[in-house]
Scaffold this active site. Sequence first.
Site, mmCIF file in Angstrom:
data_model
loop_
_atom_site.group_PDB
_atom_site.id
_atom_site.type_symbol
_atom_site.label_atom_id
_atom_site.label_comp_id
_atom_site.label_asym_id
_atom_site.label_seq_id
_atom_site.Cartn_x
_atom_site.Cartn_y
_atom_site.Cartn_z
ATOM 1 N N HIS A 141 5.494 90.027 7.643
ATOM 2 C CA HIS A 141 4.956 88.984 8.511
ATOM 3 C C HIS A 141 6.016 87.907 8.705
ATOM 4 O O HIS A 141 6.640 87.448 7.753
ATOM 5 C CB HIS A 141 3.694 88.379 7.882
ATOM 6 C CG HIS A 141 3.245 87.106 8.526
ATOM 7 N ND1 HIS A 141 3.098 86.980 9.891
ATOM 8 C CD2 HIS A 141 2.929 85.889 7.992
ATOM 9 C CE1 HIS A 141 2.702 85.750 10.171
ATOM 10 N NE2 HIS A 141 2.605 85.072 9.035
ATOM 11 N N ASN A 170 6.048 81.735 13.853
ATOM 12 C CA ASN A 170 4.920 82.444 13.244
ATOM 13 C C ASN A 170 3.857 82.678 14.307
ATOM 14 O O ASN A 170 3.205 81.740 14.751
ATOM 15 C CB ASN A 170 4.368 81.607 12.089
ATOM 16 C CG ASN A 170 3.214 82.282 11.365
ATOM 17 O OD1 ASN A 170 2.644 83.254 11.835
ATOM 18 N ND2 ASN A 170 2.855 81.742 10.216
ATOM 19 N N CYS A 230 -3.016 85.867 9.313
ATOM 20 C CA CYS A 230 -1.766 86.571 9.607
ATOM 21 C C CYS A 230 -1.727 87.993 9.056
ATOM 22 O O CYS A 230 -0.850 88.775 9.414
ATOM 23 C CB CYS A 230 -0.589 85.762 9.073
ATOM 24 S SG CYS A 230 -0.517 84.068 9.683
#
Length: 331
Positions: free
Chosen positions: A253, A283, A114
């Site tokens: 994020h 996500n 990520c």
Amino acid sequence: MITNVGILGTGKAIPDYILTNAELEERMDTTDEWITSRTGIKERRIAPPDVAASDLGAIAAKQALDKAGASPEEIDLIIVATITGDMPFPSTACIIQDKIGAINASAFDLSAGCSGFVYGLDVGQNMVRGGYQRVLVIGVDLLSRVTDYEDRSTCVLFGDGAGAAVLGPVAEGYGIISTDIGADGSGAKFLQLPVGGSRNPITPSILANREHYLRMSGNEVFKFAVRVMEDSTERVLEKARIPSKDIAWFIPHQANVRIIRSAAVKLKIPDENLYINVDRYGNTSAASIPIALDEIVEEKGISDGDNILVVGFGAGLTWGSAIIRWGGVMK
């Protein structure tokens, strides 16, 4: 010698299909309240079976090129941050190069989970400083393809998407002001796709036992994320000599709203300067930061001179943060 490298254009690609918490309630033992209270996620986007990472990445790339006023032939390098590329090889970057007609570009994939897009920004800016004129950085992941929809602890978290940015020279005082990237490989076991590589190739027994999906130790990743988001952000602010009060947009994020808000409070970032879209997309790994950045550009607006702070964490375990002073695009 080029010293100032900034973002010339952004783009994104979001699948149409929306997987809601209500639909997950019908599939397994979970509730909207359970998911929302722990993650802040209400829905996530899922790509159709015939769409791969390169397809979403190419759409985001074309949008970014259009906004940058650049042709595919002007791109010198394509960096694709992904952990769910089309296939182990060739790189998804090479596939996208062909899809968009960037015939003069070199291309490679970057695996930092990520944190991948921030890693890509750091690598890309140095390539421009080394002489490249246009570098295309793409963050794309289809985590639905490696998610076990019988595991309620992980399947509620992830979605699919792509985001992109074109990097190039900008005027003095603008662009990527500072970056901070790092890794702690001792935490590799906490977030991984343990099979499909040279250590554990796919076998019929692995498939039968549903071992071919990602595995995550949620509590360990949560603790890591809260710590490194704050630490990395403080370092990148110090490097830039910018106080947090001068940040126009804080783009973390998009993994978990509790992690995001905890970091914002500790960094004294007010709500009006904090961007959250995890409730709508879940996500999306390396795609989450560039998707959010493009949404701000399109829907909120960013003024020349605004300081943008981005920070991510992910498999590795990795982290990355950057401060970008928006604008300075040379005509």
